[in-house]
Design an enzyme around this catalytic site. Structure first.
Site, PDB file in Angstrom:
ATOM      1  N   LYS A 179       0.840  -1.205   0.000  1.00  0.00           N
ATOM      2  CA  LYS A 179       0.000   0.000   0.000  1.00  0.00           C
ATOM      3  C   LYS A 179       0.880   1.262   0.000  1.00  0.00           C
ATOM      4  O   LYS A 179       2.098   1.177  -0.090  1.00  0.00           O
ATOM      5  CB  LYS A 179      -0.937  -0.034   1.197  1.00  0.00           C
ATOM      6  CG  LYS A 179      -1.669  -1.351   1.379  1.00  0.00           C
ATOM      7  CD  LYS A 179      -2.547  -1.755   0.205  1.00  0.00           C
ATOM      8  CE  LYS A 179      -3.076  -3.152   0.459  1.00  0.00           C
ATOM      9  NZ  LYS A 179      -4.247  -3.551  -0.232  1.00  0.00           N
TER      10      LYS A 179
HETATM   11  C1  LIG Z   1      -5.041  -4.711   0.668  1.00  0.00           C
HETATM   12  C2  LIG Z   1      -6.496  -4.553   0.722  1.00  0.00           C
HETATM   13  C3  LIG Z   1      -7.248  -4.999   1.816  1.00  0.00           C
HETATM   14  C4  LIG Z   1      -6.614  -5.764   2.944  1.00  0.00           C
HETATM   15  O1  LIG Z   1      -5.664  -5.022   3.649  1.00  0.00           O
HETATM   16  P1  LIG Z   1      -4.799  -5.774   4.794  1.00  0.00           P
HETATM   17  O2  LIG Z   1      -4.200  -4.644   5.576  1.00  0.00           O
HETATM   18  O3  LIG Z   1      -3.776  -6.591   4.093  1.00  0.00           O
HETATM   19  O4  LIG Z   1      -5.730  -6.577   5.618  1.00  0.00           O
HETATM   20  C5  LIG Z   1      -8.606  -4.764   1.817  1.00  0.00           C
HETATM   21  N1  LIG Z   1      -9.219  -4.135   0.794  1.00  0.00           N
HETATM   22  C6  LIG Z   1      -8.539  -3.697  -0.275  1.00  0.00           C
HETATM   23  C7  LIG Z   1      -9.254  -2.989  -1.377  1.00  0.00           C
HETATM   24  C8  LIG Z   1      -7.154  -3.910  -0.359  1.00  0.00           C
HETATM   25  O5  LIG Z   1      -6.489  -3.505  -1.446  1.00  0.00           O
END
Ligand SMILES: *Cc1c(COP(=O)(O)O)cnc(C)c1O
Length: 370
Positions: A179
């Protein structure tokens, strides 16, 4: 060339060392500081750090009163944690098709997906590009429904001058290494609703309220806290956030230019008034190009790529449980098969991006009609 590389420095290592030396490792002062920084960036009253975005989404849905027998409207095209968070509450995800330009939920289809059981609408800001929140909030208001933004990829993204994560009843960011910024694992719930904030605070930590000498357990809560070890990384990452996003946007503009007349690949479409984070830079390949063959061909040229994200109704669990045909979700099905994420991050220079373009042109030529 890797798909994504987080921006991390010696400052993060020093911040972690400081927490370890302090002996206070669980949710504490660094978490509180991280939460203040994120709340200020988002422009919301409250932020609650969680162990991931997935636990944050689950906690927020639960705190909004979503449970067995309820339905939550979500886009079909997302990382499946979006739907899993709904399933974990005992509620049913209702999959809505996307707009192929933005890869976001098609707001005009939400009304038809609402039933008397609908308890919430959960748009996703795909790859950090905000969904059409004014249209979504209007439908939600007409039905008295809360809106939970899955803003996992959208920290520092904006919509008509307002920050992702401040656009609905509540929002959730992710700090997974893929992210915008990272804490290794981690998430954050944002809201400006004081009553929801009270529920989130209690449910995040065992359903406990602290008394003078010990705790009292007023609800069946979770342990979804983030540790201060992780939060210390987050505090440093917040100081890098604006720079990271600026660099991603600059590289996206370069790629947009390089790919503008590459036949068979459409560059990201950004509607007026939206500033994306480019958590992923995703192109849509023409039908007739075998996307998986493009991924393999790019890998042979030492360029890591991947699919865009998932048509969730196509995944075995959701297919077996809900059995939704592709005909109901044509755009999500197309995006699942034809979207391609290209490398994009600060450490890539213009020459690297040219290599990406050259590899893509060659790979598309190899993968047509296969
Ligand atoms: C990465 C992601 C998640 C999950 O995030 P985590 O922190 O890995 O649990 C949920 N929704 C979307 C759209 C994502 O891209």
């Amino acid at each position: 060339m890797r798909l994504n590389v987080p921006v991390l420095g010696v400052e993060e290592a020093a911040a972690v060392a400081e927490v370890l030396a302090s002996g206070y490792l669980t949710q504490g002062p660094r978490t509180a500081e991280f939460e203040r920084l994120v709340a200020a960036k988002a422009g919301v009253a409250y932020a609650f750090a969680t162990s991931s975005a997935t636990t944050g989404l689950h906690l927020a849905l639960h705190a909004l009163g979503v449970g067995p027998g309820d339905e939550v409207v979500i886009p079909d095209f997302s990382f499946p944690a979006t739907a899993n968070a709904v399933v974990e509450t005992g509620a049913t995800p209702v999959f809505v098709d996307i707009d192929l330009d933005t890869f976001n939920i098609d707001a005009t289809l939400i009304e038809a997906a609402i039933t008397p059981r609908t308890k919430a609408i959960m748009p996703v800001h795909a790859f950090g590009l905000c969904a059409d929140m004014d249209a979504i909030n209007a439908v939600a208001a007409a039905h008295g429904l809360p809106v939970l933004e899955d803003a996992a990829c959208a920290l520092a993204g904006s919509y008509r001058g307002r920050q992702a994560g401040s656009l609905g009843t509540a929002g959730v960011y992710s700090f997974h290494p893929r992210k915008v910024i990272t804490t290794g694992e981690g998430g954050m719930i944002t809201t400006s609703d004081p009553e929801l904030a009270d529920r989130l605070r209690v449910l995040r930590a065992h359903g406990a309220v602290r008394g003078e000498l010990y705790m009292e357990f007023v609800d069946a809560g979770y342990n979804y806290r983030l540790s201060d070890v992780h939060a210390a990384i987050g505090v440093v990452q917040m100081s890098r956030l604006d720079g990271i996003v600026e660099q991603r946007r600059a590289r996206a503009r370069v790629l947009d230019g390089l790919l503008a007349d590459v036949e068979g690949a459409r560059v990201p479409v950004v509607p007026e008034g939206i500033e994306p984070t480019y958590q992923s830079y995703v192109v849509l390949l023409d039908q007739g190009i075998d996307r998986d063959e493009v991924i393999r061909s790019m890998a042979r040229r030492d360029v890591e790529t991947t699919l865009g994200t998932y048509g969730m109704h196509l995944q075995p669990y959701f297919r077996d449980r809900f059995g939704i045909g592709d005909a109901l979700l044509p755009n999500s099905t197309r995006a699942h098969r034809q979207a391609l994420t290209l490398p994009l991050y600060e450490q890539l220079d213009e020459r690297d991006l040219e290599l990406v373009r050259d590899a893509l042109v060659a790979s598309i030529a190899e993968s047509r009609g296969r």
